[in-house]
Design a protein around this motif. Structure first.
Motif, PDB file in Angstrom:
ATOM      1  N   ASP A 208       0.836  -1.205   0.000  1.00 27.99           N
ATOM      2  CA  ASP A 208       0.000   0.000   0.000  1.00 27.99           C
ATOM      3  C   ASP A 208       0.871   1.255   0.000  1.00 27.99           C
ATOM      4  O   ASP A 208       0.642   2.198  -0.774  1.00 27.99           O
ATOM      5  CB  ASP A 208      -0.911   0.019   1.229  1.00 27.99           C
ATOM      6  CG  ASP A 208      -2.019  -1.016   1.157  1.00 27.99           C
ATOM      7  OD1 ASP A 208      -2.316  -1.499   0.056  1.00 27.99           O
ATOM      8  OD2 ASP A 208      -2.582  -1.340   2.226  1.00 27.99           O
ATOM      9  N   ALA A 209       1.863   1.271   0.879  1.00 33.96           N
ATOM     10  CA  ALA A 209       2.763   2.423   0.979  1.00 33.96           C
ATOM     11  C   ALA A 209       3.574   2.581  -0.296  1.00 33.96           C
ATOM     12  O   ALA A 209       3.805   3.707  -0.774  1.00 33.96           O
ATOM     13  CB  ALA A 209       3.689   2.258   2.184  1.00 33.96           C
ATOM     14  N   ALA A 210       4.021   1.467  -0.860  1.00 29.92           N
ATOM     15  CA  ALA A 210       4.840   1.522  -2.068  1.00 29.92           C
ATOM     16  C   ALA A 210       4.039   2.013  -3.263  1.00 29.92           C
ATOM     17  O   ALA A 210       4.533   2.822  -4.058  1.00 29.92           O
ATOM     18  CB  ALA A 210       5.429   0.146  -2.353  1.00 29.92           C
ATOM     19  N   VAL A 211       2.812   1.542  -3.413  1.00 33.56           N
ATOM     20  CA  VAL A 211       1.975   1.969  -4.537  1.00 33.56           C
ATOM     21  C   VAL A 211       1.778   3.481  -4.503  1.00 33.56           C
ATOM     22  O   VAL A 211       1.900   4.156  -5.538  1.00 33.56           O
ATOM     23  CB  VAL A 211       0.614   1.237  -4.507  1.00 33.56           C
ATOM     24  CG1 VAL A 211      -0.396   1.929  -5.431  1.00 33.56           C
ATOM     25  CG2 VAL A 211       0.784  -0.214  -4.921  1.00 33.56           C
ATOM     26  N   GLU A 212       1.481   4.020  -3.342  1.00 35.04           N
ATOM     27  CA  GLU A 212       1.284   5.467  -3.237  1.00 35.04           C
ATOM     28  C   GLU A 212       2.565   6.222  -3.564  1.00 35.04           C
ATOM     29  O   GLU A 212       2.547   7.237  -4.274  1.00 35.04           O
ATOM     30  CB  GLU A 212       0.798   5.846  -1.840  1.00 35.04           C
ATOM     31  CG  GLU A 212       0.556   7.337  -1.694  1.00 35.04           C
ATOM     32  CD  GLU A 212      -0.128   7.717  -0.395  1.00 35.04           C
ATOM     33  OE1 GLU A 212      -0.299   8.922  -0.158  1.00 35.04           O
ATOM     34  OE2 GLU A 212      -0.511   6.802   0.366  1.00 35.04           O
ATOM     35  N   SER A 213       3.694   5.728  -3.058  1.00 34.89           N
ATOM     36  CA  SER A 213       4.967   6.397  -3.305  1.00 34.89           C
ATOM     37  C   SER A 213       5.362   6.344  -4.779  1.00 34.89           C
ATOM     38  O   SER A 213       5.778   7.345  -5.365  1.00 34.89           O
ATOM     39  CB  SER A 213       6.067   5.755  -2.450  1.00 34.89           C
ATOM     40  OG  SER A 213       7.297   6.447  -2.622  1.00 34.89           O
ATOM     41  N   PHE A 214       5.213   5.183  -5.400  1.00 34.67           N
ATOM     42  CA  PHE A 214       5.545   5.061  -6.818  1.00 34.67           C
ATOM     43  C   PHE A 214       4.639   5.936  -7.675  1.00 34.67           C
ATOM     44  O   PHE A 214       5.077   6.527  -8.661  1.00 34.67           O
ATOM     45  CB  PHE A 214       5.432   3.603  -7.265  1.00 34.67           C
ATOM     46  CG  PHE A 214       6.516   2.702  -6.749  1.00 34.67           C
ATOM     47  CD1 PHE A 214       7.852   3.087  -6.799  1.00 34.67           C
ATOM     48  CD2 PHE A 214       6.210   1.463  -6.197  1.00 34.67           C
ATOM     49  CE1 PHE A 214       8.862   2.263  -6.324  1.00 34.67           C
ATOM     50  CE2 PHE A 214       7.204   0.623  -5.722  1.00 34.67           C
ATOM     51  CZ  PHE A 214       8.535   1.018  -5.789  1.00 34.67           C
TER      52      PHE A 214
ATOM     53  N   HIS B 284       5.736   9.765  -6.902  1.00 37.77           N
ATOM     54  CA  HIS B 284       7.104  10.196  -7.199  1.00 37.77           C
ATOM     55  C   HIS B 284       7.725   9.515  -8.413  1.00 37.77           C
ATOM     56  O   HIS B 284       8.762   9.972  -8.902  1.00 37.77           O
ATOM     57  CB  HIS B 284       8.000   9.938  -5.980  1.00 37.77           C
ATOM     58  CG  HIS B 284       7.482  10.540  -4.717  1.00 37.77           C
ATOM     59  ND1 HIS B 284       7.350  11.907  -4.533  1.00 37.77           N
ATOM     60  CD2 HIS B 284       7.037   9.970  -3.560  1.00 37.77           C
ATOM     61  CE1 HIS B 284       6.859  12.151  -3.328  1.00 37.77           C
ATOM     62  NE2 HIS B 284       6.656  10.993  -2.719  1.00 37.77           N
ATOM     63  N   GLY B 285       7.111   8.439  -8.887  1.00 36.61           N
ATOM     64  CA  GLY B 285       7.706   7.690  -9.980  1.00 36.61           C
ATOM     65  C   GLY B 285       8.632   6.607  -9.457  1.00 36.61           C
ATOM     66  O   GLY B 285       9.114   6.674  -8.315  1.00 36.61           O
ATOM     67  N   TYR B 286       8.888   5.620 -10.300  1.00 33.38           N
ATOM     68  CA  TYR B 286       9.700   4.472  -9.874  1.00 33.38           C
ATOM     69  C   TYR B 286      11.105   4.897  -9.474  1.00 33.38           C
ATOM     70  O   TYR B 286      11.624   4.463  -8.444  1.00 33.38           O
ATOM     71  CB  TYR B 286       9.751   3.443 -11.008  1.00 33.38           C
ATOM     72  CG  TYR B 286      10.691   2.298 -10.735  1.00 33.38           C
ATOM     73  CD1 TYR B 286      10.406   1.368  -9.732  1.00 33.38           C
ATOM     74  CD2 TYR B 286      11.866   2.129 -11.462  1.00 33.38           C
ATOM     75  CE1 TYR B 286      11.259   0.311  -9.467  1.00 33.38           C
ATOM     76  CE2 TYR B 286      12.725   1.076 -11.210  1.00 33.38           C
ATOM     77  CZ  TYR B 286      12.422   0.169 -10.212  1.00 33.38           C
ATOM     78  OH  TYR B 286      13.276  -0.867  -9.949  1.00 33.38           O
ATOM     79  N   ARG B 287      11.734   5.725 -10.278  1.00 34.60           N
ATOM     80  CA  ARG B 287      13.126   6.093 -10.009  1.00 34.60           C
ATOM     81  C   ARG B 287      13.276   6.934  -8.754  1.00 34.60           C
ATOM     82  O   ARG B 287      14.208   6.743  -7.967  1.00 34.60           O
ATOM     83  CB  ARG B 287      13.712   6.858 -11.206  1.00 34.60           C
ATOM     84  CG  ARG B 287      13.677   6.092 -12.521  1.00 34.60           C
ATOM     85  CD  ARG B 287      14.532   4.864 -12.481  1.00 34.60           C
ATOM     86  NE  ARG B 287      14.437   4.085 -13.714  1.00 34.60           N
ATOM     87  CZ  ARG B 287      14.968   2.886 -13.864  1.00 34.60           C
ATOM     88  NH1 ARG B 287      15.621   2.316 -12.870  1.00 34.60           N
ATOM     89  NH2 ARG B 287      14.820   2.246 -15.010  1.00 34.60           N
ATOM     90  N   ALA B 288      12.366   7.883  -8.551  1.00 31.48           N
ATOM     91  CA  ALA B 288      12.509   8.825  -7.437  1.00 31.48           C
ATOM     92  C   ALA B 288      11.948   8.302  -6.119  1.00 31.48           C
ATOM     93  O   ALA B 288      12.275   8.833  -5.053  1.00 31.48           O
ATOM     94  CB  ALA B 288      11.827  10.146  -7.793  1.00 31.48           C
ATOM     95  N   ALA B 289      11.115   7.279  -6.161  1.00 25.89           N
ATOM     96  CA  ALA B 289      10.534   6.747  -4.924  1.00 25.89           C
ATOM     97  C   ALA B 289      11.634   6.227  -4.007  1.00 25.89           C
ATOM     98  O   ALA B 289      12.554   5.540  -4.448  1.00 25.89           O
ATOM     99  CB  ALA B 289       9.542   5.637  -5.242  1.00 25.89           C
TER     100      ALA B 289
ATOM    101  N   ALA C 247      -2.342   4.679 -11.540  1.00 25.88           N
ATOM    102  CA  ALA C 247      -1.187   5.455 -11.993  1.00 25.88           C
ATOM    103  C   ALA C 247       0.048   4.571 -12.122  1.00 25.88           C
ATOM    104  O   ALA C 247       0.836   4.716 -13.062  1.00 25.88           O
ATOM    105  CB  ALA C 247      -0.907   6.606 -11.020  1.00 25.88           C
ATOM    106  N   VAL C 248       0.225   3.637 -11.187  1.00 21.38           N
ATOM    107  CA  VAL C 248       1.352   2.709 -11.270  1.00 21.38           C
ATOM    108  C   VAL C 248       1.252   1.871 -12.539  1.00 21.38           C
ATOM    109  O   VAL C 248       2.242   1.665 -13.253  1.00 21.38           O
ATOM    110  CB  VAL C 248       1.409   1.809 -10.019  1.00 21.38           C
ATOM    111  CG1 VAL C 248       2.333   0.610 -10.244  1.00 21.38           C
ATOM    112  CG2 VAL C 248       1.908   2.608  -8.819  1.00 21.38           C
TER     113      VAL C 248
ATOM    114  N   THR D 136       6.273   2.566 -18.704  1.00 17.41           N
ATOM    115  CA  THR D 136       7.361   3.425 -19.169  1.00 17.41           C
ATOM    116  C   THR D 136       8.723   3.010 -18.618  1.00 17.41           C
ATOM    117  O   THR D 136       9.731   3.632 -18.958  1.00 17.41           O
ATOM    118  CB  THR D 136       7.105   4.891 -18.765  1.00 17.41           C
ATOM    119  OG1 THR D 136       7.063   4.997 -17.334  1.00 17.41           O
ATOM    120  CG2 THR D 136       5.797   5.387 -19.350  1.00 17.41           C
ATOM    121  N   GLN D 137       8.766   1.976 -17.772  1.00 14.41           N
ATOM    122  CA  GLN D 137      10.012   1.593 -17.117  1.00 14.41           C
ATOM    123  C   GLN D 137      10.730   0.431 -17.799  1.00 14.41           C
ATOM    124  O   GLN D 137      11.728  -0.055 -17.299  1.00 14.41           O
ATOM    125  CB  GLN D 137       9.743   1.237 -15.650  1.00 14.41           C
ATOM    126  CG  GLN D 137       9.245   2.388 -14.804  1.00 14.41           C
ATOM    127  CD  GLN D 137      10.190   3.578 -14.812  1.00 14.41           C
ATOM    128  OE1 GLN D 137      11.405   3.418 -14.798  1.00 14.41           O
ATOM    129  NE2 GLN D 137       9.622   4.786 -14.840  1.00 14.41           N
TER     130      GLN D 137
END
Length: 219
Positions: free
Chosen positions: A20-26, A29-34, A113-114, A121-122
């Protein structure tokens, strides 16, 4: 005392909290910046515990993509009744599927969004996982349209050639409209409003096709 309480949380529950926390962060902020530090803090655990459960940032992101994909396609399949063998008119099945899709993407904007913005795009292996999800959605819509075409007595050429193309077009439209609906923060449409808009666009044409009426350019 707090540490002891955290240790009592079942692994499966703790892992979902991390996801849950990771999905919101990604999503934010995006995969690279998370940041793994921020993800661990949001989940209420230590960073070493995140690595213990999910091993790496790539595996954490992969787990997020898989979970969000699975819950989305499950919601669509349940709503259309295909897996349960429910019999209902084709427009009702399509309406139910679209309502479920837009309700899910509206209720889980970070998950969408993820899937729709980040994973595709990754590069590999994430883009492939999203392609699998899209193929599953296309397969569901293909079955809906194909079943309706069969019930309407359409010939094999329609089912073989046009149904797949129509399914791809409809899924692409739904993805685009979900992105549009979720971006309207000040005046978001309801899932049913979004579904009705897409039904108004696609169903009259589909119904004409099922009845053997095709559009032709005027001379």
């Amino acid at each position: 005392m707090g540490a002891k309480e955290r240790k009592r949380v079942p692994r499966a529950v703790r892992e979902q909290e991390m996801l849950d926390a990771a999905v919101e962060s990604f999503a934010r902020h995006g995969y690279r910046a998370a940041s793994m530090d921020d993800i661990a803090e949001a989940a209420g655990v230590s960073k070493p515990l995140v690595y213990q459960y999910l091993h790496s940032k790539e595996e954490l992101f992969t787990a997020c993509v898989r979970r969000e994909s699975a819950t989305l396609i499950s919601a669509i399949r349940e709503a259309t009744g295909l897996e349960a063998g429910q019999v209902m008119p084709a427009d009702r099945q399509l309406w139910n599927g679209l309502c479920a899709f837009f309700a899910h993407t509206a209720a889980h904007p970070h998950g969408w969004a993820v899937l729709h913005q980040q994973a595709r795009t990754q590069g590999e292996p994430f883009a492939t996982q999203v392609a699998v999800l899209r193929a599953e959605m296309v397969e569901v819509v293909t079955r809906l349209i194909g079943s309706a075409a069969q019930d309407a007595g359409c010939d094999g050429a329609l089912a073989a050639r046009e149904v797949s193309g129509l399914a791809h077009a409809l899924v692409g439209s739904a993805e685009s409209m979900a992105e549009w609906a979720n971006s309207r923060q000040s005046d978001p449409p309801s899932p049913k409003e979004t579904a009705a808009t897409l039904m108004s666009l696609c169903w009259p044409g589909l119904e004409n096709l099922l009845n053997g009426v095709r559009w032709k350019p005027t001379r």
